[in-house]
Design an enzyme around this catalytic site. Structure first.
Site, PDB file in Angstrom:
ATOM      1  N   VAL A   1       0.402  -0.778   0.245  1.00 35.16           N
ATOM      2  CA  VAL A   1       0.059  -0.267  -0.045  1.00 35.16           C
ATOM      3  C   VAL A   1       0.677   1.276   0.133  1.00 35.16           C
ATOM      4  O   VAL A   1       0.353   2.339  -0.574  1.00 35.16           O
ATOM      5  CB  VAL A   1      -0.656   0.151   1.001  1.00 35.16           C
ATOM      6  CG1 VAL A   1      -2.191  -0.799   1.426  1.00 35.16           C
ATOM      7  CG2 VAL A   1      -0.105  -0.490   2.378  1.00 35.16           C
TER       8      VAL A   1
ATOM      9  N   ASN B   1      -8.241  -1.364   5.997  1.00 32.24           N
ATOM     10  CA  ASN B   1      -7.304  -2.307   6.988  1.00 32.24           C
ATOM     11  C   ASN B   1      -5.741  -2.758   7.152  1.00 32.24           C
ATOM     12  O   ASN B   1      -5.161  -2.756   8.108  1.00 32.24           O
ATOM     13  CB  ASN B   1      -8.152  -3.716   7.071  1.00 32.24           C
ATOM     14  CG  ASN B   1      -7.633  -5.021   7.686  1.00 32.24           C
ATOM     15  OD1 ASN B   1      -7.614  -4.758   9.368  1.00 32.24           O
ATOM     16  ND2 ASN B   1      -7.092  -6.397   6.623  1.00 32.24           N
TER      17      ASN B   1
ATOM     18  N   SER C   1      -8.813   2.505  15.833  1.00 29.47           N
ATOM     19  CA  SER C   1      -8.661   2.142  16.741  1.00 29.47           C
ATOM     20  C   SER C   1      -8.926   2.451  18.308  1.00 29.47           C
ATOM     21  O   SER C   1      -9.247   4.370  18.540  1.00 29.47           O
ATOM     22  CB  SER C   1      -7.054   2.019  17.264  1.00 29.47           C
ATOM     23  OG  SER C   1      -6.763   1.681  18.310  1.00 29.47           O
TER      24      SER C   1
ATOM     25  N   TYR D   1       1.740   4.036  17.118  1.00 24.52           N
ATOM     26  CA  TYR D   1       0.667   3.577  16.378  1.00 24.52           C
ATOM     27  C   TYR D   1      -0.599   4.312  16.738  1.00 24.52           C
ATOM     28  O   TYR D   1      -1.068   4.367  15.541  1.00 24.52           O
ATOM     29  CB  TYR D   1       0.672   2.608  16.641  1.00 24.52           C
ATOM     30  CG  TYR D   1      -0.323   1.263  16.538  1.00 24.52           C
ATOM     31  CD1 TYR D   1      -0.689   0.732  15.193  1.00 24.52           C
ATOM     32  CD2 TYR D   1      -1.691   1.481  17.903  1.00 24.52           C
ATOM     33  CE1 TYR D   1      -1.983   0.138  15.141  1.00 24.52           C
ATOM     34  CE2 TYR D   1      -2.903   0.721  16.987  1.00 24.52           C
ATOM     35  CZ  TYR D   1      -2.275  -0.001  15.772  1.00 24.52           C
ATOM     36  OH  TYR D   1      -3.719  -0.615  15.571  1.00 24.52           O
TER      37      TYR D   1
ATOM     38  N   ALA E   1      -0.983   7.245  16.875  1.00 28.81           N
ATOM     39  CA  ALA E   1      -0.187   8.536  16.417  1.00 28.81           C
ATOM     40  C   ALA E   1      -1.299   8.514  14.860  1.00 28.81           C
ATOM     41  O   ALA E   1      -1.217   9.562  14.861  1.00 28.81           O
ATOM     42  CB  ALA E   1       1.422   8.710  16.408  1.00 28.81           C
ATOM     43  N   SER E   2      -1.001   7.082  14.631  1.00 27.77           N
ATOM     44  CA  SER E   2      -0.886   7.006  13.429  1.00 27.77           C
ATOM     45  C   SER E   2      -2.402   6.760  13.090  1.00 27.77           C
ATOM     46  O   SER E   2      -3.919   7.180  12.276  1.00 27.77           O
ATOM     47  CB  SER E   2      -0.015   5.561  12.462  1.00 27.77           C
ATOM     48  OG  SER E   2      -0.858   4.385  12.913  1.00 27.77           O
ATOM     49  N   LYS E   3      -2.703   6.215  14.074  1.00 28.30           N
ATOM     50  CA  LYS E   3      -4.887   6.156  13.979  1.00 28.30           C
ATOM     51  C   LYS E   3      -5.558   7.218  14.833  1.00 28.30           C
ATOM     52  O   LYS E   3      -6.137   7.554  14.375  1.00 28.30           O
ATOM     53  CB  LYS E   3      -4.660   4.725  15.196  1.00 28.30           C
ATOM     54  CG  LYS E   3      -4.324   3.753  14.590  1.00 28.30           C
ATOM     55  CD  LYS E   3      -4.565   2.947  13.379  1.00 28.30           C
ATOM     56  CE  LYS E   3      -3.987   1.592  13.040  1.00 28.30           C
ATOM     57  NZ  LYS E   3      -4.346   1.033  11.870  1.00 28.30           N
TER      58      LYS E   3
END
Length: 257
Positions: free
Chosen positions: A58, A85, A137, A150, A152-154
């Site tokens: 991706v 996803n 999340s 993680y 921060a990404s969500k």
């Protein structure tokens, strides 16, 4: 008319169960993953008429665009649903994780998601009432210790969802997300024990349960859908509680049970 869904990270875990569920409902599935063997197994299980497979990373913008174009050729140029996803996780104190891993989390979970959204837009627009389901999340509710990059990404996924749900409303596209706590996938199991949060909150959700929530979002979208009874209670509390209280709760949870 047969409905269609494009799913990233479809080779295992949540993506795999989502592909199975939608196929069982009569949908045509575009399954994308970087694991060619996993995709071949999925296609053998579901059948070539039901499942189109696309080996893609991706983070590769051109490869993503090519995959979505190829799937749209199978669906008459329109895609009814997109399940973003694909994602990765690395747990531990921020300074103990290599910068290469931090960077990969952002590249896959955020830039990869944006690549898919950007390339999918014209095919979603060509559908009537298309729905995008992004994987956010529970860690998007408040910055989560041991999950810093993680989380921060969500947070970014949550913000992207909110923004595009407004922008793409003009095009008849709903954009929503799922906000589950820990799901019993290989990715989570590979990190189990790296934080006391796993002990405090447990790893109680099955991938098939999240697939069911994807179906609910496509059938009846809501901007943010918290998953699990536990987080459905915590989500409104984290949004309304004083920051100091939420911070104290997160510190306590990190210590484990």
């Amino acid at each position: 008319m047969t409905k269609s869904i494009f799913i990233t990270g479809a080779g295992a875990g949540i993506g795999l169960e989502t592909a199975r569920l939608f196929a069982s409902k009569g949908w045509v599935v575009g399954a994308a993953d970087c694991d060619q063997n996993a995709l071949q197994s999925l296609q053998a299980e579901l059948g070539e008429k039901v499942c189109s497979t696309h080996v893609v990373d991706v983070t590769d913008e051109k490869a993503v665009a090519d995959a979505l174009s190829a799937f749209a050729e199978c669906t008459g140029g329109a895609i009814d649903a997109l399940h973003n996803n694909a994602g990765i996780l690395k747990v531990g104190p921020f300074e103990s994780i290599d910068m290469q891993d931090h960077r990969a989390i952002i590249e896959i979970n955020v830039i990869g998601l944006m690549n898919v959204l950007y390339a999918a837009f014209p095919y979603l627009k060509a559908s009537s009432g298309a729905v995008v389901v992004n994987m956010s999340s529970a860690s998007a509710a408040y910055g989560t210790p041991d999950f810093a990059s993680y989380s921060a990404s969500k947070h970014a996924v949550r913000a992207m969802t909110e923004a595009l749900d407004i922008e793409w409303e003009d095009h008849g596209i709903r954009v929503c997300d799922l906000m589950p706590p820990f799901v019993n996938t290989g990715m989570v199991q590979a990190n189990a024990g790296a934080s006391g949060l796993f002990d405090s909150l447990g790893i109680n959700l099955a991938p098939s349960e999240i697939a069911t929530e994807v179906w609910k979002q496509v059938s009846s979208p809501q901007l943010h859908r918290p998953v699990s009874g536990q987080f459905k209670i915590l989500w409104p509390i984290t949004r309304s509680s004083p920051t100091a209280l939420t911070r104290a709760v997160m510190k306590k949870l990190r210590r484990g049970s």
